[in-house]
Design an enzyme around this catalytic site. Sequence first.
Site, PDB file in Angstrom:
ATOM      1  N   ASP A 112      13.013  16.759  16.548  1.00  0.00           N
ATOM      2  CA  ASP A 112      14.199  17.489  16.790  1.00  0.00           C
ATOM      3  C   ASP A 112      14.400  18.183  15.873  1.00  0.00           C
ATOM      4  O   ASP A 112      14.059  17.683  14.462  1.00  0.00           O
ATOM      5  CB  ASP A 112      14.989  16.006  16.619  1.00  0.00           C
ATOM      6  CG  ASP A 112      16.790  16.089  17.806  1.00  0.00           C
ATOM      7  OD1 ASP A 112      16.748  14.913  18.521  1.00  0.00           O
ATOM      8  OD2 ASP A 112      16.947  17.395  17.136  1.00  0.00           O
ATOM      9  N   ASP A 167      19.350  20.583  17.673  1.00  0.00           N
ATOM     10  CA  ASP A 167      20.242  19.687  17.064  1.00  0.00           C
ATOM     11  C   ASP A 167      22.000  20.532  16.828  1.00  0.00           C
ATOM     12  O   ASP A 167      21.595  21.754  16.075  1.00  0.00           O
ATOM     13  CB  ASP A 167      20.127  18.393  16.329  1.00  0.00           C
ATOM     14  CG  ASP A 167      21.539  18.491  16.330  1.00  0.00           C
ATOM     15  OD1 ASP A 167      21.778  17.204  16.643  1.00  0.00           O
ATOM     16  OD2 ASP A 167      21.983  18.533  15.041  1.00  0.00           O
ATOM     17  N   ASP A 182      23.373   9.662  22.103  1.00  0.00           N
ATOM     18  CA  ASP A 182      25.318  10.022  21.737  1.00  0.00           C
ATOM     19  C   ASP A 182      26.148   9.445  23.128  1.00  0.00           C
ATOM     20  O   ASP A 182      27.190   9.565  22.463  1.00  0.00           O
ATOM     21  CB  ASP A 182      25.369  12.168  22.072  1.00  0.00           C
ATOM     22  CG  ASP A 182      25.013  12.429  19.936  1.00  0.00           C
ATOM     23  OD1 ASP A 182      24.282  13.869  20.415  1.00  0.00           O
ATOM     24  OD2 ASP A 182      24.601  11.359  19.508  1.00  0.00           O
TER      25      ASP A 182
END
Length: 560
Positions: free
Chosen positions: A98, A200, A330
């Site tokens: 990430d 991200d 999320d």
Amino acid sequence: MEKQWWHTKTAYQIYPKSFCDTNGDGIGDLPGIIDKLDYLKDLGIDILWLSPIYCSPLADQGYDISDYYNIDPRFGTMEDMDRLIAEAKKRDMYILMDLVVNHCSDEHAWFRKACEDPEGEYGKYFYIEDCPDGKRPCNWRSYFGGSVWEPLPGHQDKCYLHMFHKKQPDLNWENPKLREEIYTMINWWLDKGLAGFRIDAIINIKKPLPWQDYPADRADGLCSAGEVLKHADGIGAFLSEMRDRCFLPHGAFTVGEVFNEKPEELPDFIGDHGYFSSMFDFNETIFGGSGNGWYDQTPITPNDYRSCCFASQKKVGDIGMLSNIIENHDEPRGVSRYIPEGECSIPAKKLLATMNIMLRGLPFIYQGQEIGMENVEFQSIREVNDISTLDEYQVARKAGLTPDAALKAVNRLSRDNARTPFQWDASANAGFTDGTPWLPVNRNYTRINLASQKNDPDSVYQYYRRLLALRKDPRYAETVVYGDLVPVFEDQDRVMAYYRTSAAQTLLVIGNYKTEPQTLTLSSKIRKVVLNNLPQLKTEGDTITLEGYQAVILDVSSDS
Ligand code: TEU
Ligand code: CA
């Protein structure tokens, strides 16, 4: 669109903290991921995206990085990481990390040095402004609530920008020296053998400058980060520089977490020479959103879900390949969000899997999705860990909701829904840990767990294996991966159906999104039932009758 090596692959997101704990500290770790590589390979997974495992105080569960060049000891060591990359390679699997570079942690050395000398070199790595008497440069709201401006530690007359949590100071991408630091770090990881990155919050790196207020959207006098993004132009200069300096030279696969992109920019983002290889389709996740907060979000219906998926497919066409999800770390669990309350059966979970996985694009399965993991049911706000959920609970309470109503409202969308430990079996803590899990296991783990599904041919897990295998089946792969998507029966209430067409083949994907049977008249003969989430399929002449939540994939190729 040019063909790429990753087009035929299937990806899987691991949230390491909740995947598999091997040392009994209640936190998932890298050795746990290595232990499960064969399980993931057998599922049909090729690409693994790991949510952050760099050094972090975990204020935002690792999306607040204090050292980009080291693995947080809670997840393991750099040797473990090197072993994971090597073991994945042995299995023809690929590792994505990430890339969190819109911000770092306030415990990063850069920020510490900025606090020591705000006017110095490292002060310019961030957005630090004079804030005499607490006056803020603009009225923007953080994604996690409150102003984006926080007093700079040790300098009450200065403040720093954080679009997310105050422990996540934004990095100043206008500063070429900062960008050089980022590119050096990216290349260091790619040189170690990563296949690429999930990127991200990358749309946030370009701020509309100079600082200015935008119309307040709530009584707090602030405006949303989404509103701010509408006024930011020129992000392409940064993204193309990062692509040219890092991703292209390594042939890296990159998937952007992009919200609010401007439609005309799509070819620049994911076209043949785009900034990224792919980007996630968030059309379904943002549906019904409200500037007032989660409590005011309109639940998505099956017809809405269908429309959102088809709109994304239409928008992208053959420009590039979307990455399709029903959930991530999320979001709430997809089966609890996209299947109407009270109808979340095993056939319904398989129907949702079919509708999503058969869309054109790269499927990204989120850990636990393959066994049909569902939302948790909070009994109290004290059970909630997620900073975003806690903020939204306060927003709901300030809007006048009772504690129970506010809890129920945020439970529906809480990020914790996807962060409870993977449910491996029915033993204590669902086999996730021998210790105390950092976040309680979902109480339904004795009913929903891998062990109870592994050898059950009718399980959600086995259905996912059959569904994912189609992308690699020489009889269907070309159509499933590259076939055009043509919606059909769009006016039929709670039917989701679309063709996938290639030169030599036409597949028809149909789902009856109702509990009652629905009969449809087909315009082409069924050559073969390729996949069916129920044992039978009723046909009569050119009609088919789908049972409640029945989903089928039919080969309806013409004889010519
Ligand atoms: O999320 C970026 C983001 O803006 C949305 O996912 C959403 O607005 C946010 O999660 C609040 O609900 C990424 C990561 O996926 C998320 O986990 C991090 O919290 C965030 O960036 C900051 O790094
Ligand atoms: Ca551990």
